[in-house]
Write a protein that holds these residues in place. Structure first.
Motif, PDB file in Angstrom:
ATOM      1  N   GLY A   7     -24.134 -29.380  51.059  1.00 21.13           N
ATOM      2  CA  GLY A   7     -23.503 -30.269  50.281  1.00 21.13           C
ATOM      3  C   GLY A   7     -23.250 -31.496  51.008  1.00 21.13           C
ATOM      4  N   HIS A   8     -23.803 -32.689  50.402  1.00 22.81           N
ATOM      5  CA  HIS A   8     -23.377 -33.756  51.052  1.00 22.81           C
ATOM      6  C   HIS A   8     -22.506 -34.765  49.918  1.00 22.81           C
ATOM      7  CE1 HIS A   8     -27.273 -33.722  53.401  1.00 22.81           C
ATOM      8  NE2 HIS A   8     -26.446 -33.015  53.911  1.00 22.81           N
ATOM      9  N   TRP A   9     -21.026 -34.881  50.653  1.00 24.14           N
ATOM     10  CA  TRP A   9     -20.158 -35.399  49.716  1.00 24.14           C
ATOM     11  C   TRP A   9     -20.195 -36.884  50.110  1.00 24.14           C
ATOM     12  CZ3 TRP A   9     -17.995 -32.804  45.703  1.00 24.14           C
ATOM     13  CH2 TRP A   9     -18.310 -31.400  45.683  1.00 24.14           C
ATOM     14  N   LYS A  10     -20.868 -37.901  49.550  1.00 23.82           N
ATOM     15  CA  LYS A  10     -21.125 -39.361  49.837  1.00 23.82           C
ATOM     16  C   LYS A  10     -20.024 -40.069  49.343  1.00 23.82           C
ATOM     17  CE  LYS A  10     -24.907 -41.336  49.547  1.00 23.82           C
ATOM     18  NZ  LYS A  10     -26.577 -41.599  49.267  1.00 23.82           N
ATOM     19  N   GLY A  11     -20.092 -39.886  48.378  1.00 24.93           N
ATOM     20  CA  GLY A  11     -18.997 -40.857  47.237  1.00 24.93           C
ATOM     21  C   GLY A  11     -17.624 -40.438  46.973  1.00 24.93           C
ATOM     22  N   CYS A  12     -17.528 -39.030  47.293  1.00 28.04           N
ATOM     23  CA  CYS A  12     -16.018 -38.477  46.886  1.00 28.04           C
ATOM     24  C   CYS A  12     -16.067 -37.137  47.665  1.00 28.04           C
ATOM     25  CB  CYS A  12     -16.113 -38.115  45.271  1.00 28.04           C
ATOM     26  SG  CYS A  12     -17.563 -36.734  44.834  1.00 28.04           S
ATOM     27  N   PRO A  13     -14.723 -36.695  47.829  1.00 23.82           N
ATOM     28  CA  PRO A  13     -14.508 -35.652  48.550  1.00 23.82           C
ATOM     29  C   PRO A  13     -14.523 -34.418  47.802  1.00 23.82           C
ATOM     30  CG  PRO A  13     -12.099 -36.490  48.222  1.00 23.82           C
ATOM     31  CD  PRO A  13     -13.488 -37.686  47.333  1.00 23.82           C
ATOM     32  N   PRO A  14     -14.628 -33.204  48.352  1.00 26.68           N
ATOM     33  CA  PRO A  14     -14.877 -32.003  47.400  1.00 26.68           C
ATOM     34  C   PRO A  14     -13.312 -31.385  47.371  1.00 26.68           C
ATOM     35  CG  PRO A  14     -15.065 -31.389  49.963  1.00 26.68           C
ATOM     36  CD  PRO A  14     -15.210 -33.127  49.685  1.00 26.68           C
ATOM     37  N   LYS A  15     -12.807 -32.426  46.139  1.00 28.39           N
ATOM     38  CA  LYS A  15     -11.473 -31.950  45.685  1.00 28.39           C
ATOM     39  C   LYS A  15     -11.535 -31.161  44.371  1.00 28.39           C
ATOM     40  CE  LYS A  15      -7.157 -34.764  44.637  1.00 28.39           C
ATOM     41  NZ  LYS A  15      -6.506 -35.971  44.728  1.00 28.39           N
ATOM     42  N   ALA A  16     -10.315 -30.506  44.389  1.00 28.81           N
ATOM     43  CA  ALA A  16     -10.377 -29.419  43.426  1.00 28.81           C
ATOM     44  C   ALA A  16      -9.743 -29.998  42.029  1.00 28.81           C
ATOM     45  CB  ALA A  16      -9.627 -28.198  43.587  1.00 28.81           C
ATOM     46  N   GLU A  17     -10.248 -31.148  41.546  1.00 24.68           N
ATOM     47  CA  GLU A  17      -9.559 -31.985  40.335  1.00 24.68           C
ATOM     48  C   GLU A  17     -10.628 -32.088  39.262  1.00 24.68           C
ATOM     49  OE1 GLU A  17      -9.211 -35.999  41.656  1.00 24.68           O
ATOM     50  OE2 GLU A  17     -11.134 -36.584  41.382  1.00 24.68           O
ATOM     51  N   GLN A  18     -10.115 -32.136  38.057  1.00 24.98           N
ATOM     52  CA  GLN A  18     -11.153 -32.016  36.968  1.00 24.98           C
ATOM     53  C   GLN A  18     -12.270 -33.050  36.983  1.00 24.98           C
ATOM     54  OE1 GLN A  18      -9.529 -32.470  32.920  1.00 24.98           O
ATOM     55  NE2 GLN A  18     -10.874 -31.066  32.002  1.00 24.98           N
ATOM     56  N   ARG A  19     -13.384 -32.669  36.947  1.00 27.01           N
ATOM     57  CA  ARG A  19     -14.766 -33.544  37.086  1.00 27.01           C
ATOM     58  C   ARG A  19     -15.663 -32.899  36.150  1.00 27.01           C
ATOM     59  NH1 ARG A  19     -15.013 -34.040  43.475  1.00 27.01           N
ATOM     60  NH2 ARG A  19     -13.405 -35.483  44.007  1.00 27.01           N
ATOM     61  N   ILE A  20     -16.538 -33.994  35.961  1.00 25.90           N
ATOM     62  CA  ILE A  20     -18.007 -33.425  35.148  1.00 25.90           C
ATOM     63  C   ILE A  20     -18.909 -33.825  36.163  1.00 25.90           C
ATOM     64  CG2 ILE A  20     -19.496 -33.950  33.357  1.00 25.90           C
ATOM     65  CD1 ILE A  20     -17.041 -34.679  31.584  1.00 25.90           C
ATOM     66  N   TYR A  21     -19.674 -32.836  36.805  1.00 24.25           N
ATOM     67  CA  TYR A  21     -20.959 -33.190  37.650  1.00 24.25           C
ATOM     68  C   TYR A  21     -21.979 -33.406  36.688  1.00 24.25           C
ATOM     69  CZ  TYR A  21     -17.365 -31.602  41.189  1.00 24.25           C
ATOM     70  OH  TYR A  21     -16.268 -31.523  42.161  1.00 24.25           O
ATOM     71  N   ILE A  22     -22.928 -34.495  36.991  1.00 25.05           N
ATOM     72  CA  ILE A  22     -23.884 -34.608  36.166  1.00 25.05           C
ATOM     73  C   ILE A  22     -25.152 -34.661  37.347  1.00 25.05           C
ATOM     74  CG2 ILE A  22     -22.913 -35.789  34.304  1.00 25.05           C
ATOM     75  CD1 ILE A  22     -23.803 -38.535  35.402  1.00 25.05           C
ATOM     76  N   ALA A  23     -26.108 -33.572  36.986  1.00 29.18           N
ATOM     77  CA  ALA A  23     -27.078 -33.541  38.115  1.00 29.18           C
ATOM     78  C   ALA A  23     -28.509 -33.339  37.323  1.00 29.18           C
ATOM     79  CB  ALA A  23     -26.940 -32.063  38.753  1.00 29.18           C
ATOM     80  N   ASN A  24     -29.593 -33.709  38.137  1.00 28.51           N
ATOM     81  CA  ASN A  24     -30.746 -33.235  37.729  1.00 28.51           C
ATOM     82  C   ASN A  24     -31.186 -31.957  37.663  1.00 28.51           C
ATOM     83  OD1 ASN A  24     -30.460 -33.487  40.727  1.00 28.51           O
ATOM     84  ND2 ASN A  24     -33.039 -33.233  40.865  1.00 28.51           N
ATOM     85  N   HIS A  25     -32.278 -31.766  36.720  1.00 28.52           N
ATOM     86  CA  HIS A  25     -32.438 -30.358  36.829  1.00 28.52           C
ATOM     87  C   HIS A  25     -34.013 -29.980  36.679  1.00 28.52           C
ATOM     88  CE1 HIS A  25     -31.870 -26.672  34.981  1.00 28.52           C
ATOM     89  NE2 HIS A  25     -32.004 -26.680  33.753  1.00 28.52           N
ATOM     90  N   GLN A  26     -34.342 -29.152  37.761  1.00 30.44           N
ATOM     91  CA  GLN A  26     -35.601 -28.911  37.966  1.00 30.44           C
ATOM     92  C   GLN A  26     -36.161 -27.506  38.100  1.00 30.44           C
ATOM     93  OE1 GLN A  26     -36.497 -31.001  41.671  1.00 30.44           O
ATOM     94  NE2 GLN A  26     -36.141 -33.170  40.881  1.00 30.44           N
ATOM     95  N   SER A  27     -35.037 -26.821  38.292  1.00 36.20           N
ATOM     96  CA  SER A  27     -35.016 -25.184  38.422  1.00 36.20           C
ATOM     97  C   SER A  27     -33.939 -24.260  37.781  1.00 36.20           C
ATOM     98  CB  SER A  27     -35.252 -25.044  39.895  1.00 36.20           C
ATOM     99  OG  SER A  27     -35.277 -23.453  40.174  1.00 36.20           O
ATOM    100  N   HIS A  28     -34.316 -23.194  37.427  1.00 34.23           N
ATOM    101  CA  HIS A  28     -33.224 -22.301  37.087  1.00 34.23           C
ATOM    102  C   HIS A  28     -32.400 -21.835  38.357  1.00 34.23           C
ATOM    103  CE1 HIS A  28     -34.119 -21.584  33.031  1.00 34.23           C
ATOM    104  NE2 HIS A  28     -35.584 -21.034  33.567  1.00 34.23           N
ATOM    105  N   PHE A  29     -32.807 -22.160  39.802  1.00 34.77           N
ATOM    106  CA  PHE A  29     -32.008 -22.105  40.810  1.00 34.77           C
ATOM    107  C   PHE A  29     -31.014 -23.205  41.142  1.00 34.77           C
ATOM    108  CE2 PHE A  29     -31.806 -21.343  45.599  1.00 34.77           C
ATOM    109  CZ  PHE A  29     -31.669 -20.114  45.322  1.00 34.77           C
TER     110      PHE A  29
END
Length: 216
Positions: A23-45
């Protein structure tokens, strides 16, 4: 430890073993605050890889979106998505014209949960994401204070290509970028284009963004 908790830890271990699950946190820290992670989708994995890249406290507060037509076809899939990943089922087709597929997502956000969303709506076999569907725009309208984290999952399509069930050991990364939000007066088309570009900007090979080819 419950069976679901043990399974979650086991899947994370397997994902790290097979892919590295960095996990590379380039633009934000791994903080347990409310967020919406929007990701590309290529596999069920994809879901497992993001889960493995999250610290433990983020897993506890983040819910993934799962396609109902795929993840409810067996008792094991239903158990895995509901008990281990605490996923929210969404229908990719409407059986009722009055049905609002975003309702369960809005309810989760109203309850303070974070979400992992694949805005393409389905998997892409290409090296770049397909155009984003409008759901993420409407959620950004309803919850303007919840930051959207552009997320790029790299190489996972080579770990488990579409149609395959046995993963292949290949190094993968999950890169989390700088949060974005809906701008005042921004049109749906402009926002969806900007959100997609923000996701692609997290690619380890930025020179390939916009060219439509797969990364080397």
């Amino acid at each position: 430890m419950t069976l679901a908790a043990f399974t979650g830890q086991l899947l994370s271990f397997i994902a790290r073993l097979i892919t590295g699950a960095q996990g590379h946190w380039k633009g934000c820290p791994p903080k347990a605050e409310q967020r919406i992670y929007i990701a590309n989708h290529q596999s069920h994995f994809d879901l497992v890889l993001i889960w493995a890249a999250f610290p433990h406290d983020l897993r506890a507060s983040t819910r993934a979106i799962a396609a109902k037509d795929y993840w409810t076809t067996s008792a094991f899939k239903r158990w895995l998505t509901t008990e281990v990943f605490n996923a929210i089922y969404v229908s990719r087709t409407r059986s009722n014209p009055d049905e609002d597929p975003l309702e369960p997502l809005a309810e989760a956000l109203a309850n303070g949960d974070s979400l992992v969303i694949f805005p393409e709506g389905t998997r892409s076999s290409k090296g770049h994401p397909m155009p984003f569907k409008s759901g993420i725009y409407h959620l950004a309208q309803q919850f303007p204070d919840v930051p959207l984290i552009p997320t790029w999952i790299d190489n996972v399509q080579r770990v488990m290509p579409k149609g395959e069930v046995v993963p292949v050991p290949i190094l993968c990364t999950v890169t989390f970028g700088e949060p974005i939000q809906l701008r005042e007066g921004e049109s749906k088309a402009d926002f969806l284009c900007r959100a997609r570009e923000a996701v692609m900007e997290q690619r380890p090979h930025p020179e390939l963004v916009g060219h439509g080819g797969e990364s080397d």
